[in-house]
Design an enzyme around this catalytic site. Sequence first.
Site, PDB file in Angstrom:
ATOM      1  N   LYS A 171       0.860  -1.184   0.000  1.00 40.55           N
ATOM      2  CA  LYS A 171       0.000   0.000   0.000  1.00 40.55           C
ATOM      3  C   LYS A 171       0.898   1.237   0.000  1.00 40.55           C
ATOM      4  CE  LYS A 171      -3.915   1.765   2.757  1.00 40.55           C
ATOM      5  NZ  LYS A 171      -4.721   1.525   3.964  1.00 40.55           N
ATOM      6  N   SER A 223      -9.603   1.363   2.828  1.00 35.94           N
ATOM      7  CA  SER A 223      -8.770   2.170   1.967  1.00 35.94           C
ATOM      8  C   SER A 223      -7.702   1.382   1.211  1.00 35.94           C
ATOM      9  CB  SER A 223      -8.088   3.264   2.785  1.00 35.94           C
ATOM     10  OG  SER A 223      -7.254   2.695   3.778  1.00 35.94           O
ATOM     11  N   SER A 256      -9.704  -1.094   6.999  1.00 38.08           N
ATOM     12  CA  SER A 256      -9.129  -0.927   5.665  1.00 38.08           C
ATOM     13  C   SER A 256      -8.379  -2.126   5.101  1.00 38.08           C
ATOM     14  CB  SER A 256      -8.209   0.280   5.642  1.00 38.08           C
ATOM     15  OG  SER A 256      -8.992   1.430   5.491  1.00 38.08           O
TER      16      SER A 256
HETATM   17  N1  GLN Z   1     -13.041   3.461   6.174  1.00 41.90           N
HETATM   18  C1  GLN Z   1     -12.552   3.885   7.459  1.00 41.90           C
HETATM   19  C2  GLN Z   1     -12.202   5.350   7.390  1.00 41.90           C
HETATM   20  O1  GLN Z   1     -12.514   5.936   6.432  1.00 41.90           O
HETATM   21  C3  GLN Z   1     -11.369   3.065   7.850  1.00 41.90           C
HETATM   22  C4  GLN Z   1     -10.130   3.450   7.136  1.00 41.90           C
HETATM   23  C5  GLN Z   1      -8.937   2.643   7.526  1.00 41.90           C
HETATM   24  O2  GLN Z   1      -9.044   1.589   8.156  1.00 41.90           O
HETATM   25  N2  GLN Z   1      -7.779   3.172   7.170  1.00 41.90           N
HETATM   26  O3  GLN Z   1     -11.638   5.914   8.266  1.00 41.90           O
END
Ligand code: GLN
Length: 515
Positions: free
Chosen positions: A78, A153, A177
Site C-alpha cells: 500500500k 482504503s 481498511s
Molecule cells: N473506512 C474507514 C475510514 O474511512 C477506515 C479506514 C482505515 O481503516 N484506514 O476511516
Amino acid sequence: MNLHEMTAHRLHELLKAREISSTEIVEAVFNRIEAVDGTVKAYMTLTREQAMAIAREADAAFKNGQAAPLTGIPLALKDNMCTSGIKTTCSSKILENFVPPYNATVVERFRAIHTPLVGKTNLDEFAMGSSTENSAFFTTRNPWDTTRVPGGSSGGSAAAVAADEAVIALGSDTGGSIRQPAAFCGVVGMKPTYGYVSRYGLIAFASSLDQIGPFTRDVTDTALVMNVIAGHDPLDSTSVRREAPDFTKSLVNDVKGLRIGVPREYFVEGIQPEVKEAVAKTIDLLARLGAEIQEISMPHTEYALATYYLIAPAEASSNLARYDGVRYGYRAKEAPDVITMFKKTRSEGFGAEVKRRIMLGTYALSSGYYDAYYLKAQKVRTLIKQDFDRAFETCDALVSPTTPTVPFKIGEKSGDPLAMYLSDLFTIPANLAATPALSVPCALSKEGLPIGIQVMGKAFDEGTLLRIAYTIEQNTDVHNQKPNLAGAAGRDAGGPAKDAGRAHDTGRASGKDVR
Ligand code: GLN
C-alpha cells in the site's frame, strides 16, 4: 495454473524443487499487470527493475540453500508505507512527489529475505475511505465486477492480489481498511493485534488504531506473511516486546470444542440478506464441524462508529499538521507570506475527505469541546473494549459479517460520507479494542460477488483466528474461484493504461483520472 495465479506456499514448493525461478514468477506477474491493470488500476507505481534485481538475489538464495518461505514471492505494498528511493504518495497531492529516505520496518523485513517488491498500490487519500474513490489520482476497480469498488482504503492491495497482479500484499487497517477490501475482493485479510506489527515507516493516520497486515489468496499465506512482519521493533515505541510464534502451527483444520460467539448486535437491520445468509451458513458449518456456537451480546457496539469518527479524526488532525509545505511534500507557489503559504499548501494539497477529517478532529480537540467529544469518546472506547473482554470470558473467538453489503457500485456512495462510513460498522470495534480480526471469503453472491466472514479474537491470539479461518477455507470452495478478467485492458496498450496519475518507478504522478 499460471505462475501469477498460484499461492505463495505453492510457489515456494516449486522454487525449492528448482522447477521454476523467482525471475520467472516476477516476469509472469508483470505480464499480468500489463494485461489487466489498465482496467483494474491497482498500482500507483511499479518497480519492475528493482523487483527483477531482487528476484535474481532470491534465485541465488535458493541455490545457496538460504531461502525463507517468502523469498522470491512478488509483493505489493500500500502506498502509505515508506520505501527508500521509491515514491510514497498516500494517494495524496500533498505527497505526490515524496520519495522517502528510508524503508518502513515491514519493508526492511521483506528486503532481508529477498522478496521482490512489485509496486505501490492505490488507496483512499491518507487511508481515509472505504472505496479508493478518495484517491487523489484514480479509482481502483473490483476485479470481480469492474463497475464496483474494491473497498478501501487498501483497495489497490486487495485488488492486486485478487487480480493476480501480486501474490501477496500489505495494507493498513485503522477501522477496517484491510478486512473490508479483502471481503469485497474475495481474498484473506488480517488486522493483527495493535502493537504486534511495527508501524515504523507507516505514514500515520490515527496512531492508536493503525496496524499493518496481510492480503493473501489463502490462509496459509496469511500465516507466512505474519511470520515475517510480526514481532518487536525498537523503532516503534508502541511495538510490544513479545516473541511472535510460528503462525503456520495454527493451520489446523479442526474447530472441535472451540467456543465461538455470535454477537447479536452484529446482525442488525441493514445487512443485505445474501450477506446474512452466507454468514449464517458458515456459522452452521462451524457448528457441524464441532464448534460450540454461543449467541452473546456486546451492548456498546452501536456506539463504535461515532466513537471512531471522533478519535480517528482527532488523531489525524494532529498527525497531518506536519504537511505544511516546509519540510517535505507539496508547497503552494506564489504565496506572499508564510501563513498564506501554509493555507494555500493545505487547501490545494489535501482532498475533500481529508479536510473533513481534519476539521472534525480539530473541533473535537478544541478547548470547550474536548471533554464533550474527545474525552467522552475515549471513555466509550473503554466500554467497547470491555464488551470484548467480557465476550472472551466465555468465547474463544467471535464471528460476524465483515461488511453489511457486497461491493457497491463506483459512485454509489461517494457523495454521502455517512453511507460510506457505515460500510465499516463491523470492522471498527476491533480497532477500538486493539484486538486482532480477519476476513476470509465464505461465499459468492448470486451475482458472483465475494462475501467475507469476519473472525475476531483475543489480543495476541491470531492463532485461533487462523485456525478458524483455515477450517472454513478447507471446508468450502470459494477460495478456488477467481474473477474473470478476460476482457480487461492492458496497461500500455493505448487504452486506459496511459492514465495520468500512474507512474513507473520514480516517474511523476499527476492529474485526477475521473473515468
Ligand atoms: N473506512 C474507514 C475510514 O474511512 C477506515 C479506514 C482505515 O481503516 N484506514 O476511516
